[in-house]
Design a protein around this motif. Sequence first.
Motif, PDB file in Angstrom:
ATOM      1  N   GLU A  75      54.814  76.434  46.876  1.00 34.57           N
ATOM      2  CA  GLU A  75      54.976  75.384  45.874  1.00 34.57           C
ATOM      3  C   GLU A  75      55.742  74.197  46.458  1.00 34.57           C
ATOM      4  N   ARG A  78      53.381  72.371  48.773  1.00 34.22           N
ATOM      5  CA  ARG A  78      52.427  71.533  48.025  1.00 34.22           C
ATOM      6  C   ARG A  78      53.096  70.209  47.652  1.00 34.22           C
ATOM      7  N   GLU A  82      52.063  66.397  48.772  1.00 35.65           N
ATOM      8  CA  GLU A  82      51.682  65.392  47.779  1.00 35.65           C
ATOM      9  C   GLU A  82      52.647  64.215  47.730  1.00 35.65           C
TER      10      GLU A  82
END
Length: 327
Positions: A75, A78, A82
Amino acid sequence: MQNQIIQLAHSFGFPLVGIVPAEKSRTFLAYEQWLTAGMNGELDYLRENAEARKSPESVLPGARSVIMLGMPFGEVERTAREEFGDWPVMKLLHKLPQDSAWDSLPKGWGWVAEYASSGIDYHDVIRKRLKKFQKELKAAFPDQTSRGIVDTAPLLEREYAETAGLGFIGRNRMLIHPEFGSFFFIASILTTEKLPFLPLLTHEETLRLRRACETCGKCQKNCPSGALSDDGVDVRRCVSALTIETRGDFAPEMLPLIGNRVMGCDECQRACPWNQKILKKRERTAIDLSSVPEMTEEDFRRVFAHTPFWRATLPGLKRNARLGEKE
Ligand code: B12
């Protein structure tokens, strides 16, 4: 409300969530014994704020419940891709197959532990999510106060996380969940609201998993520096502590044991049967530290502020960079 808390946790990237009463620590004696044996090494703060770890009350006066949360490393990765993909540090990180030979790295490179593989400081990511979570909690329970913590407050996080059923504490002292292995961070929200006890795994399931772990021992066998025993992790020998927390030069006899692990160590986790499925899906991270020996404090700040490498400090990272400088 329990369901709402679970949903909120999931929406903020914490698939692991459980609620426990803010009771006194049950394992404080084990903590004291570990300190008495000197296993905290140079980590003086663990001794200095030991008393505070007896109870969540010292983290939040009037605390009645603790929401325990687990965020998988994926997580944070990610989020890094991003939101922080163009950071200078990202250019230094390289993804390689998990089974790459230990000496296959080019000169100047070294291995990075999985917790740091995103290149961003997990505390920053998690703290932001906890703040949003606390805001929602305030909306639901306006009379309560809460405190969100990750890592730095004096709470024996793994004990409370185990009680909350987020996993079991393994012989490598990691909190291990049957699906997520041990590759996840722990965070907590302490609140003055009395919430119902809501464990994720049942107590029986946790005990069953712990018992199975007791007969394995792969983590201890694979610790490269003999830091892991039934007494716990000896910070004085742990490669993770040596490369991140310890200041000054490495003792010469430790150099071959540290190898080219330049940021943390995962060997006790890489050997764990519960992590095999996850490792198959992940690549291994290496960092090119060849520019580090010439860096000034200013360069260091520009490239490494708000990354996991910041904690090692510039002198520490220069020392670690030498591990990758094989002839
Ligand atoms: C100090 C610290 C370190 C030190 C000391 C490690 C240690 N094992 O204590 C160093 C720098 C070495 C370190 C390394 C790492 N750390 Co660290 N660390 C911490 C910190 C800040 C405190 C841990 C602590 O209290 N240690 C004291 C000793 C006594 O703890 P212990 O040996 O586990 O014993 C306790 C229990 O396990 C139990 N117990 C005692 N005896 C026994 C016996 C058995 C058989 C069992 C089952 C339990 C048990 O009682 C004790 C008291 O509660 C926590 C955050 C926090 N606030 O809790 C993160 C934390 C434990 N670290 C974390 C991580 C990710 C790491 C690394 C993986 C990083 C890396 N890859 O390099 C390694 C893993 C090393 C390891 N095998 O533990 C995560 C672990 C997440 C998880 N899934 O478990 C935490 C929770 C941070 C976070 N918020 O996510 N860490």
